[in-house]
Design a protein around this motif. Structure first.
Motif, PDB file in Angstrom:
ATOM      1  N   ASP A  10       7.522   7.784 -12.005  1.00 19.20           N
ATOM      2  CA  ASP A  10       6.290   8.468 -11.590  1.00 19.20           C
ATOM      3  C   ASP A  10       6.078   8.349 -10.089  1.00 19.20           C
ATOM      4  N   ARG A  11       6.706   7.350  -9.469  1.00 20.87           N
ATOM      5  CA  ARG A  11       6.521   7.109  -8.034  1.00 20.87           C
ATOM      6  C   ARG A  11       7.742   7.479  -7.206  1.00 20.87           C
ATOM      7  N   ILE A  12       8.754   8.064  -7.857  1.00 22.53           N
ATOM      8  CA  ILE A  12       9.974   8.480  -7.166  1.00 22.53           C
ATOM      9  C   ILE A  12       9.965   9.991  -6.989  1.00 22.53           C
ATOM     10  N   VAL A  60       4.746  -5.141  -3.814  1.00 23.34           N
ATOM     11  CA  VAL A  60       4.579  -3.692  -3.979  1.00 23.34           C
ATOM     12  C   VAL A  60       3.301  -3.211  -3.305  1.00 23.34           C
ATOM     13  N   ALA A  61       2.294  -4.081  -3.259  1.00 21.73           N
ATOM     14  CA  ALA A  61       1.032  -3.705  -2.604  1.00 21.73           C
ATOM     15  C   ALA A  61       1.193  -3.693  -1.099  1.00 21.73           C
ATOM     16  N   ASN A  62       1.856  -4.708  -0.557  1.00 18.61           N
ATOM     17  CA  ASN A  62       2.008  -4.802   0.895  1.00 18.61           C
ATOM     18  C   ASN A  62       2.922  -3.712   1.443  1.00 18.61           C
ATOM     19  N   LEU A  63       4.017  -3.428   0.736  1.00 14.68           N
ATOM     20  CA  LEU A  63       4.998  -2.473   1.241  1.00 14.68           C
ATOM     21  C   LEU A  63       4.597  -1.022   0.991  1.00 14.68           C
ATOM     22  N   PHE A  64       4.062  -0.757  -0.215  1.00 17.50           N
ATOM     23  CA  PHE A  64       3.887   0.635  -0.619  1.00 17.50           C
ATOM     24  C   PHE A  64       2.453   1.015  -0.991  1.00 17.50           C
ATOM     25  N   GLY A  65       1.545   0.031  -0.992  1.00 19.78           N
ATOM     26  CA  GLY A  65       0.173   0.340  -1.349  1.00 19.78           C
ATOM     27  C   GLY A  65      -0.042   0.527  -2.836  1.00 19.78           C
ATOM     28  N   TRP A  66       0.884  -0.010  -3.676  1.00 24.74           N
ATOM     29  CA  TRP A  66       0.749   0.112  -5.131  1.00 24.74           C
ATOM     30  C   TRP A  66       0.017  -1.112  -5.670  1.00 24.74           C
ATOM     31  N   ARG A  67      -0.987  -0.908  -6.477  1.00 24.53           N
ATOM     32  CA  ARG A  67      -1.636  -2.025  -7.152  1.00 24.53           C
ATOM     33  C   ARG A  67      -0.777  -2.473  -8.330  1.00 24.53           C
ATOM     34  N   VAL A  68      -0.570  -3.787  -8.430  1.00 22.95           N
ATOM     35  CA  VAL A  68       0.301  -4.327  -9.471  1.00 22.95           C
ATOM     36  C   VAL A  68      -0.163  -3.890 -10.852  1.00 22.95           C
ATOM     37  N   ASP A  69      -1.476  -3.966 -11.112  1.00 25.28           N
ATOM     38  CA  ASP A  69      -1.962  -3.638 -12.454  1.00 25.28           C
ATOM     39  C   ASP A  69      -1.841  -2.156 -12.766  1.00 25.28           C
ATOM     40  N   LEU A 112      16.442   6.395  -1.732  1.00 22.06           N
ATOM     41  CA  LEU A 112      15.653   7.486  -2.301  1.00 22.06           C
ATOM     42  C   LEU A 112      14.235   7.416  -1.756  1.00 22.06           C
ATOM     43  N   ARG A 113      13.437   8.395  -2.137  1.00 27.01           N
ATOM     44  CA  ARG A 113      12.067   8.477  -1.624  1.00 27.01           C
ATOM     45  C   ARG A 113      11.055   8.055  -2.695  1.00 27.01           C
ATOM     46  N   VAL A 114      10.086   7.275  -2.267  1.00 24.45           N
ATOM     47  CA  VAL A 114       8.986   6.892  -3.145  1.00 24.45           C
ATOM     48  C   VAL A 114       7.673   7.239  -2.460  1.00 24.45           C
ATOM     49  N   ARG A 115       6.639   7.402  -3.288  1.00 23.77           N
ATOM     50  CA  ARG A 115       5.331   7.736  -2.730  1.00 23.77           C
ATOM     51  C   ARG A 115       4.664   6.472  -2.215  1.00 23.77           C
ATOM     52  N   THR A 116       4.288   6.479  -0.950  1.00 30.49           N
ATOM     53  CA  THR A 116       3.612   5.346  -0.342  1.00 30.49           C
ATOM     54  C   THR A 116       2.441   5.853   0.489  1.00 30.49           C
ATOM     55  N   HIS A 117       1.271   5.338   0.179  1.00 26.11           N
ATOM     56  CA  HIS A 117       0.071   5.683   0.943  1.00 26.11           C
ATOM     57  C   HIS A 117      -0.098   7.205   1.063  1.00 26.11           C
ATOM     58  N   GLY A 118       0.182   7.918  -0.027  1.00 24.52           N
ATOM     59  CA  GLY A 118      -0.029   9.367  -0.042  1.00 24.52           C
ATOM     60  C   GLY A 118       1.094  10.186   0.558  1.00 24.52           C
ATOM     61  N   ALA A 119       2.190   9.574   0.993  1.00 19.87           N
ATOM     62  CA  ALA A 119       3.318  10.304   1.580  1.00 19.87           C
ATOM     63  C   ALA A 119       4.613   9.801   0.956  1.00 19.87           C
ATOM     64  N   TRP A 120       5.711  10.517   1.225  1.00 17.28           N
ATOM     65  CA  TRP A 120       7.025  10.113   0.731  1.00 17.28           C
ATOM     66  C   TRP A 120       7.734   9.301   1.806  1.00 17.28           C
ATOM     67  N   SER A 121       8.276   8.145   1.424  1.00 21.97           N
ATOM     68  CA  SER A 121       9.000   7.289   2.356  1.00 21.97           C
ATOM     69  C   SER A 121      10.359   6.929   1.773  1.00 21.97           C
ATOM     70  N   TRP A 122      11.359   6.849   2.645  1.00 18.88           N
ATOM     71  CA  TRP A 122      12.690   6.463   2.209  1.00 18.88           C
ATOM     72  C   TRP A 122      12.749   4.956   1.998  1.00 18.88           C
ATOM     73  N   VAL A 123      13.361   4.555   0.882  1.00 19.84           N
ATOM     74  CA  VAL A 123      13.526   3.129   0.574  1.00 19.84           C
ATOM     75  C   VAL A 123      14.951   2.877   0.123  1.00 19.84           C
ATOM     76  N   GLU A 124      15.336   1.621   0.192  1.00 13.98           N
ATOM     77  CA  GLU A 124      16.630   1.181  -0.337  1.00 13.98           C
ATOM     78  C   GLU A 124      16.372   0.455  -1.654  1.00 13.98           C
ATOM     79  N   VAL A 125      17.104   0.834  -2.684  1.00 15.20           N
ATOM     80  CA  VAL A 125      16.928   0.252  -4.018  1.00 15.20           C
ATOM     81  C   VAL A 125      18.217  -0.444  -4.439  1.00 15.20           C
TER      82      VAL A 125
END
Length: 296
Positions: free
Chosen positions: A169-171, A151-160, A196-209
């Motif tokens: 909250d991130r969708i 999650v950190a490498n792909l979207f910049g989310w810290r695991v903790d 759908l779109r998730v927030r990544t590095h301050g922007a919305w990006s399309w992802v496959e879930v």
């Protein structure tokens, strides 16, 4: 005459203590009645200190209190509960456990609870953490109880920061309904996949879930979400970005050409003015087409 010695049969208590899963039994008020050796290792409490305590004191962190209430509600209705949620070790460390709780009934009345749990990290981490997809384990209300390092490498989310919070909250708010439908789809379907779109590095990006039930039992809790960047939509976004850049560049060139034609027209001889004026009209129509048809 010698008789063959009868085999020694282990007691039920010895069998439960030997299990590799942490086995804990409580009464209906949550007081610990039984605590096996694996529970000592998983939670860090010796059985002598855990027995007699309230289960919430020794295993349940604040983030899991709602799940604990829902487990009790299911057991009161005569249903077992299976799923995953964060638990707390004696030193305060929160880890992620896979749990199955079953009720003990007498004459139809719930008189006790037996739970078996194991460390999620020991059970599935090797599978999740080697995946290039981001793997999330969701419990009730879409709260994340486990997040793989991806999650950190792909979207910049810290695991903790992700664990203990709802993934919604991130969708993107406009995609919440699509996500709810994906989670609610028949768990036996092989195509529980959406975009759908998730927030990544301050922007919305399309992802496959892709959604998979953690357990196959009806009524169980816990779903695994594998998230990856949507290559199809990423390519569309790239094409749109290129189109926008080309659109802007061509408009600028046409605008510059129109200015040159206007200047040439002011100094043109009558024999050339008609041709310049016609060219100016053609450029003007091209600019109008780009503005109306090929909008960025």
């Amino acid at each position: 005459m010698d008789t063959e010695a009868l085999p020694v049969r282990p007691s039920a208590d010895e069998l439960l203590r030997a299990l590799g899963h942490a086995v804990i039994a409580t009464d209906t008020r949550g007081t610990v009645l039984f605590w096996n050796d694996a529970a000592e290792q998983l939670y860090g409490w010796p059985a002598a200190e855990a027995v007699g305590r309230d289960i919430t004191e020794v295993t349940v962190p604040e983030v899991s209190r709602q799940a604990a209430a829902e487990i009790m509600a299911a057991l009161q209705e005569g249903r077992a509960w299976s799923g995953g949620f964060p638990v707390r070790r004696r030193g305060g460390e929160v880890l992620h456990a896979l749990v199955t709780d079953s009720g003990v009934y007498r004459d139809g009345q719930l008189i006790g609870i037996v739970g078996a749990s194991l460390n999620l990290g020991d059970a599935v981490r090797h599978l999740m953490e080697r995946s290039s997809d981001a793997a999330l384990l969701l419990g009730e209300h879409h709260v994340v109880s486990y997040a793989s390092p991806a999650v950190a490498n792909l979207f910049g989310w810290r695991v903790d920061e992700v664990v203990g919070t709802p993934i919604t909250d991130r969708i993107h708010p406009e995609d919440h309904q699509a996500f709810e439908e994906l989670l609610a789809a028949d768990p036996t379907r092989p195509d529980r996949v959406g975009e759908l779109r998730v927030r990544t590095h301050g922007a919305w990006s399309w992802v496959e879930v892709a959604v998979t039930g953690l357990y196959s039992e009806p009524g169980s809790r816990g779903q695994v979400c594998n998230i990856r960047r949507s290559e199809r939509l990423a390519r569309l976004e790239e094409r749109e970005r290129i189109l926008e850049a080309v659109h802007s560049e061509v408009l600028q060139d046409l605008f510059a050409a129109a200015l040159e034609l206007d200047r040439a027209l002011t100094h043109a001889a009558p024999s050339s003015a008609a041709r310049i004026d016609a060219a100016r009209e053609i450029v003007g129509r091209a600019m109008e087409t780009l503005r109306e048809v090929v909008k960025p």
